[in-house]
Write a protein that holds these residues in place. Structure first.
Motif, PDB file in Angstrom:
ATOM      1  N   ALA A 146      -2.340  -2.759   1.123  1.00 52.87           N
ATOM      2  CA  ALA A 146      -1.255  -2.753   0.145  1.00 52.87           C
ATOM      3  C   ALA A 146       0.074  -2.952   0.868  1.00 52.87           C
ATOM      4  CB  ALA A 146      -1.223  -1.431  -0.612  1.00 52.87           C
ATOM      5  N   VAL A 147       0.998  -3.588   0.174  1.00 54.68           N
ATOM      6  CA  VAL A 147       2.346  -3.783   0.721  1.00 54.68           C
ATOM      7  C   VAL A 147       3.335  -3.154  -0.253  1.00 54.68           C
ATOM      8  CG1 VAL A 147       4.110  -5.470   1.366  1.00 54.68           C
ATOM      9  CG2 VAL A 147       1.687  -5.917   1.891  1.00 54.68           C
ATOM     10  N   ILE A 148       4.240  -2.354   0.311  1.00 51.12           N
ATOM     11  CA  ILE A 148       5.259  -1.694  -0.506  1.00 51.12           C
ATOM     12  C   ILE A 148       6.633  -2.186  -0.075  1.00 51.12           C
ATOM     13  CG2 ILE A 148       6.375   0.521  -0.992  1.00 51.12           C
ATOM     14  CD1 ILE A 148       3.621   1.841  -0.747  1.00 51.12           C
ATOM     15  N   VAL A 149       7.371  -2.730  -1.030  1.00 49.56           N
ATOM     16  CA  VAL A 149       8.752  -3.118  -0.742  1.00 49.56           C
ATOM     17  C   VAL A 149       9.621  -1.920  -1.116  1.00 49.56           C
ATOM     18  CG1 VAL A 149      10.608  -4.750  -1.242  1.00 49.56           C
ATOM     19  CG2 VAL A 149       8.212  -5.532  -1.267  1.00 49.56           C
ATOM     20  N   CYS A 150      10.197  -1.297  -0.110  1.00 50.79           N
ATOM     21  CA  CYS A 150      10.949  -0.057  -0.317  1.00 50.79           C
ATOM     22  C   CYS A 150      12.190  -0.295  -1.178  1.00 50.79           C
ATOM     23  CB  CYS A 150      11.368   0.524   1.037  1.00 50.79           C
ATOM     24  SG  CYS A 150       9.968   1.195   1.962  1.00 50.79           S
ATOM     25  N   GLY A 201       9.833 -12.500  -6.766  1.00 49.96           N
ATOM     26  CA  GLY A 201       8.960 -13.609  -7.185  1.00 49.96           C
ATOM     27  C   GLY A 201       7.500 -13.480  -6.790  1.00 49.96           C
ATOM     28  N   PHE A 202       7.163 -12.522  -5.945  1.00 57.03           N
ATOM     29  CA  PHE A 202       5.766 -12.422  -5.481  1.00 57.03           C
ATOM     30  C   PHE A 202       5.150 -11.049  -5.749  1.00 57.03           C
ATOM     31  CE2 PHE A 202       8.431 -11.658  -1.581  1.00 57.03           C
ATOM     32  CZ  PHE A 202       8.232 -10.293  -1.522  1.00 57.03           C
ATOM     33  N   LEU A 203       5.798 -10.252  -6.573  1.00 57.66           N
ATOM     34  CA  LEU A 203       5.315  -8.874  -6.763  1.00 57.66           C
ATOM     35  C   LEU A 203       4.111  -8.816  -7.691  1.00 57.66           C
ATOM     36  CD1 LEU A 203       8.720  -6.962  -7.240  1.00 57.66           C
ATOM     37  CD2 LEU A 203       7.379  -7.245  -5.128  1.00 57.66           C
ATOM     38  N   ASP A 204       3.219  -7.875  -7.364  1.00 58.34           N
ATOM     39  CA  ASP A 204       2.086  -7.590  -8.245  1.00 58.34           C
ATOM     40  C   ASP A 204       2.364  -6.372  -9.113  1.00 58.34           C
ATOM     41  OD1 ASP A 204       0.253  -9.642  -7.204  1.00 58.34           O
ATOM     42  OD2 ASP A 204       0.414  -8.469  -5.345  1.00 58.34           O
ATOM     43  N   LYS A 246      -4.432 -10.538   0.788  1.00 59.01           N
ATOM     44  CA  LYS A 246      -5.007 -10.262  -0.532  1.00 59.01           C
ATOM     45  C   LYS A 246      -4.464  -8.947  -1.091  1.00 59.01           C
ATOM     46  CE  LYS A 246      -9.012 -11.099   1.267  1.00 59.01           C
ATOM     47  NZ  LYS A 246      -8.999 -12.092   2.333  1.00 59.01           N
ATOM     48  N   ALA A 247      -3.782  -8.194  -0.246  1.00 60.56           N
ATOM     49  CA  ALA A 247      -3.264  -6.889  -0.657  1.00 60.56           C
ATOM     50  C   ALA A 247      -2.246  -7.043  -1.782  1.00 60.56           C
ATOM     51  CB  ALA A 247      -2.602  -6.206   0.540  1.00 60.56           C
ATOM     52  N   PRO A 248      -2.288  -6.137  -2.757  1.00 61.92           N
ATOM     53  CA  PRO A 248      -1.249  -6.160  -3.789  1.00 61.92           C
ATOM     54  C   PRO A 248       0.109  -5.766  -3.192  1.00 61.92           C
ATOM     55  CG  PRO A 248      -2.584  -4.195  -4.010  1.00 61.92           C
ATOM     56  CD  PRO A 248      -3.234  -5.025  -2.940  1.00 61.92           C
ATOM     57  N   ILE A 249       1.150  -6.342  -3.750  1.00 60.05           N
ATOM     58  CA  ILE A 249       2.511  -6.053  -3.281  1.00 60.05           C
ATOM     59  C   ILE A 249       3.285  -5.410  -4.424  1.00 60.05           C
ATOM     60  CG2 ILE A 249       4.616  -7.019  -2.276  1.00 60.05           C
ATOM     61  CD1 ILE A 249       3.005  -9.449  -1.403  1.00 60.05           C
ATOM     62  N   VAL A 250       3.776  -4.220  -4.187  1.00 61.93           N
ATOM     63  CA  VAL A 250       4.617  -3.586  -5.202  1.00 61.93           C
ATOM     64  C   VAL A 250       5.978  -3.272  -4.592  1.00 61.93           C
ATOM     65  CG1 VAL A 250       2.607  -2.557  -6.343  1.00 61.93           C
ATOM     66  CG2 VAL A 250       3.940  -1.194  -4.714  1.00 61.93           C
ATOM     67  N   ALA A 251       6.987  -3.323  -5.428  1.00 64.79           N
ATOM     68  CA  ALA A 251       8.330  -2.921  -4.992  1.00 64.79           C
ATOM     69  C   ALA A 251       8.755  -1.700  -5.779  1.00 64.79           C
ATOM     70  CB  ALA A 251       9.319  -4.053  -5.223  1.00 64.79           C
ATOM     71  N   ILE A 252       9.600  -0.906  -5.184  1.00 65.25           N
ATOM     72  CA  ILE A 252      10.266   0.165  -5.907  1.00 65.25           C
ATOM     73  C   ILE A 252      11.669  -0.355  -6.204  1.00 65.25           C
ATOM     74  CG2 ILE A 252      11.179   2.526  -5.775  1.00 65.25           C
ATOM     75  CD1 ILE A 252       8.132   1.332  -3.780  1.00 65.25           C
ATOM     76  N   ARG A 262      -0.644   5.926  -5.984  1.00 66.81           N
ATOM     77  CA  ARG A 262      -1.431   5.997  -7.232  1.00 66.81           C
ATOM     78  C   ARG A 262      -1.380   4.658  -7.962  1.00 66.81           C
ATOM     79  NH1 ARG A 262       0.949  11.526  -9.083  1.00 66.81           N
ATOM     80  NH2 ARG A 262      -0.382  12.890  -7.842  1.00 66.81           N
ATOM     81  N   PHE A 263      -0.197   4.113  -8.019  1.00 70.72           N
ATOM     82  CA  PHE A 263       0.003   2.824  -8.697  1.00 70.72           C
ATOM     83  C   PHE A 263      -0.831   1.740  -7.994  1.00 70.72           C
ATOM     84  CE2 PHE A 263       3.331  -0.709  -9.542  1.00 70.72           C
ATOM     85  CZ  PHE A 263       2.720  -1.081 -10.732  1.00 70.72           C
ATOM     86  N   LEU A 264      -0.807   1.754  -6.673  1.00 73.81           N
ATOM     87  CA  LEU A 264      -1.581   0.769  -5.904  1.00 73.81           C
ATOM     88  C   LEU A 264      -3.078   0.953  -6.145  1.00 73.81           C
ATOM     89  CD1 LEU A 264       0.576   0.811  -2.688  1.00 73.81           C
ATOM     90  CD2 LEU A 264      -0.027  -1.236  -4.022  1.00 73.81           C
ATOM     91  N   ASP A 265      -3.516   2.197  -6.221  1.00 71.22           N
ATOM     92  CA  ASP A 265      -4.918   2.487  -6.544  1.00 71.22           C
ATOM     93  C   ASP A 265      -5.295   1.825  -7.864  1.00 71.22           C
ATOM     94  OD1 ASP A 265      -6.090   3.843  -4.522  1.00 71.22           O
ATOM     95  OD2 ASP A 265      -5.799   5.856  -5.351  1.00 71.22           O
ATOM     96  N   ARG A 266      -4.394   2.000  -8.813  1.00 69.51           N
ATOM     97  CA  ARG A 266      -4.635   1.449 -10.144  1.00 69.51           C
ATOM     98  C   ARG A 266      -4.716  -0.085 -10.079  1.00 69.51           C
ATOM     99  NH1 ARG A 266      -0.907   1.002 -14.696  1.00 69.51           N
ATOM    100  NH2 ARG A 266       0.698   2.302 -13.710  1.00 69.51           N
ATOM    101  N   LEU A 267      -3.799  -0.681  -9.323  1.00 71.49           N
ATOM    102  CA  LEU A 267      -3.793  -2.154  -9.212  1.00 71.49           C
ATOM    103  C   LEU A 267      -5.025  -2.651  -8.458  1.00 71.49           C
ATOM    104  CD1 LEU A 267      -0.038  -2.832  -8.331  1.00 71.49           C
ATOM    105  CD2 LEU A 267      -1.174  -3.189 -10.532  1.00 71.49           C
ATOM    106  N   ASN A 268      -5.471  -1.847  -7.480  1.00 69.80           N
ATOM    107  CA  ASN A 268      -6.624  -2.237  -6.656  1.00 69.80           C
ATOM    108  C   ASN A 268      -7.947  -2.066  -7.397  1.00 69.80           C
ATOM    109  OD1 ASN A 268      -5.866  -3.295  -4.195  1.00 69.80           O
ATOM    110  ND2 ASN A 268      -5.471  -1.293  -3.267  1.00 69.80           N
ATOM    111  N   SER A 269      -7.947  -1.238  -8.438  1.00 78.31           N
ATOM    112  CA  SER A 269      -9.241  -0.910  -9.045  1.00 78.31           C
ATOM    113  C   SER A 269      -9.618  -1.901 -10.146  1.00 78.31           C
ATOM    114  CB  SER A 269      -9.207   0.513  -9.599  1.00 78.31           C
ATOM    115  OG  SER A 269      -8.276   0.557 -10.665  1.00 78.31           O
TER     116      SER A 269
END
Lengths: 312, 312
Positions: free
Chosen positions: A192-196, A261-264, A221-227, A305-312
């Protein structure tokens, strides 16, 4: 696989980002790699200063001054006072304790040690489990373009206190700097990738501009989320909203998602819940303001938790 | 011409010498040039440290810590503490205020400014009237030879606290350092030369070893007087007597006069009056211990009186 088992890469600037990185480090330890902006780095008084790296190191190493928001706790300013007495430049404030880092780094770099290796060594001395990785070991500078001049980052940010109106932000890398192999490897193995919640323009864009980083993120392939760095359309700290206004961009979560532009997925504050549908990607709504160390860990947990949800 | 009208050159090391230089500066102001030992200078943590220059600058600039005997008054040590926390070298103590000098000097030198020009600029900022002149602007190192090794000066003096037995003292100048034109000019126009009560072996000999200095002194018509660094056969401070013992030299004024070989007069302490006839050159017997600033000025006045007597 639950959140705390993930290999996570965080892209991070200074203060706001470092707070989340602190929470992530508490939950993930060695499974976390923080790729840090070095576009603010500069030479000052013959010393190499890496403001964002140091903020992350001090924050994760429990040395940061939480109230001032930068530098070290229990800092003193006798060097600066003496420097003024000898007619040295005093516009950039260097604390007596903080100076130890700059002196050691400057010596290491001039002896041929990479910024990555130096930072790793210091982080290890401070007992930090996460990998703190400069985005590049090469010269790479964020330049703020105003109506009538191009400003080196610290001139804009510290000396002029981010007052000039920003027209454009550019990145200069005289030697064609590239991402470090350590940063690319971390992205390659990330789950997973987190954009702080750092300034997208001044702190995250420089990381994305380093040749190699964006391609590695696209290939992962990892999901990317930003805060989202905005809360109720305002920035907690720093000129994010001011710059968005100057660039003619609406100060809301939709703009943040479009900008990257690339966030999941996007983690957004409860105050911005009204934007949830408009952003067009999965969102996680929670409290994003980190007033205490517990709240940093809590936000980190929400992200995982959010990443878990996106990964599942 | 009375003492205070003389153009005086003082040859000077650190603490003891700087005290007399202080007194001379108070009496002579711009008519004084202090040629300072730089054989102790070294690179440490990437910074260029000039211990004797700084002692003279701080002393004449009223910034010195009079009790500790080196460094600046009101000093703090937070840099050192932080350096230790980051596993940096802490054997050489650098105060927070003192660091300003080293940082500014290191930057100036790497930008091509000479040590002479940098020192002059700082002295001027501090309102010092006398010229403080490094003996050379080139690399020039005092090396202490013991039974089994050659020690860089600060390793011997600070790290090993002058404990190893000295066999010989050598001077190394990889680039064939020469005296500065400013130092040679000062000697050329001097009406009198004063060898301060510094360590003859570690502080004054390096100055005399710089190509050009000795020839300029020999060519000068000005009388040369030294103030004996011994009082009752002992040194007030530092390893002068210890080194004399190790080199098999009697710790008395006769040895000092023989060691230099070019003196026209010796100022000696009342405690050593018994040696007065044996030294074989004109002497001036007075109190040479400088416990207060007034006593520094008083000893300087005695030296100038003695020079008047020699000149007349």
């Amino acid at each position: 696989m639950s959140g705390a088992d993930l290999n996570v890469v965080a892209l991070c600037g200074g203060v706001g980002g470092a707070k989340l990185a602190y929470g992530l480090n508490r939950l993930l330890g060695a499974k976390l790699a923080v790729i840090v902006n070095t576009g603010d780095d500069f030479e000052h008084l013959g010393l190499t200063i890496s403001p964002d790296i140091d903020t992350v190191v001090y924050t994760l190493g429990e040395l940061a001054d939480e109230e001032r928001g930068w530098g070290r706790a229990g800092e003193s300013w006798n060097f600066m006072e003496a420097l003024g007495g000898l007619k040295g430049e005093t516009w950039f404030r260097l604390g007596d304790r903080d100076l130890a880092m700059h002196v050691l780094r400057s010596r290491a770099l001039s002896a041929g040690v990479t910024l990555t290796d130096f930072t790793g060594r210091i982080a290890s001395h401070l007992g930090i489990e996460a990998s703190i990785l400069p985005m590049t070991d090469d010269p790479f500078a964020t330049i703020v373009v105003t109506a009538d001049q191009k400003l080196a980052f610290q001139r804009y940010f510290v000396e002029l206190q981010a007052r000039p109106e920003v027209r454009k932000i550019e990145f200069q890398s005289p030697s064609g700097g590239t991402a470090t192999s350590a940063a690319l490897r971390a992205i390659g193995v990330a789950d997973a990738v987190i954009v702080c919640p750092s300034n997208p323009y001044l702190s995250i864009d420089p990381i994305l501009a380093v040749p190699g980083i964006r391609a590695a993120l696209d290939a992962a392939k990892a999901p990317i989320v930003a805060i989202s760095p905005l809360v109720g359309g305002r920035a907690i700290k720093g000129p994010t909203a001011k710059i968005m206004n100057e660039l003619g961009v609406a100060t809301n979560c939709v703009s943040i998602v479009r900008h990257y532009g690339f966030l999941d997925g996007l983690v957004m504050d409860r105050e911005d819940q009204a934007d949830a549908d408009a952003v067009g990607i999965p969102v996680h709504v929670t409290n994003t303001i980190m007033r205490s160390k517990d709240e940093r860990v809590e936000l980190a947990r929400e992200c995982l938790r959010f990443l878990d949800r996106l990964n599942s």
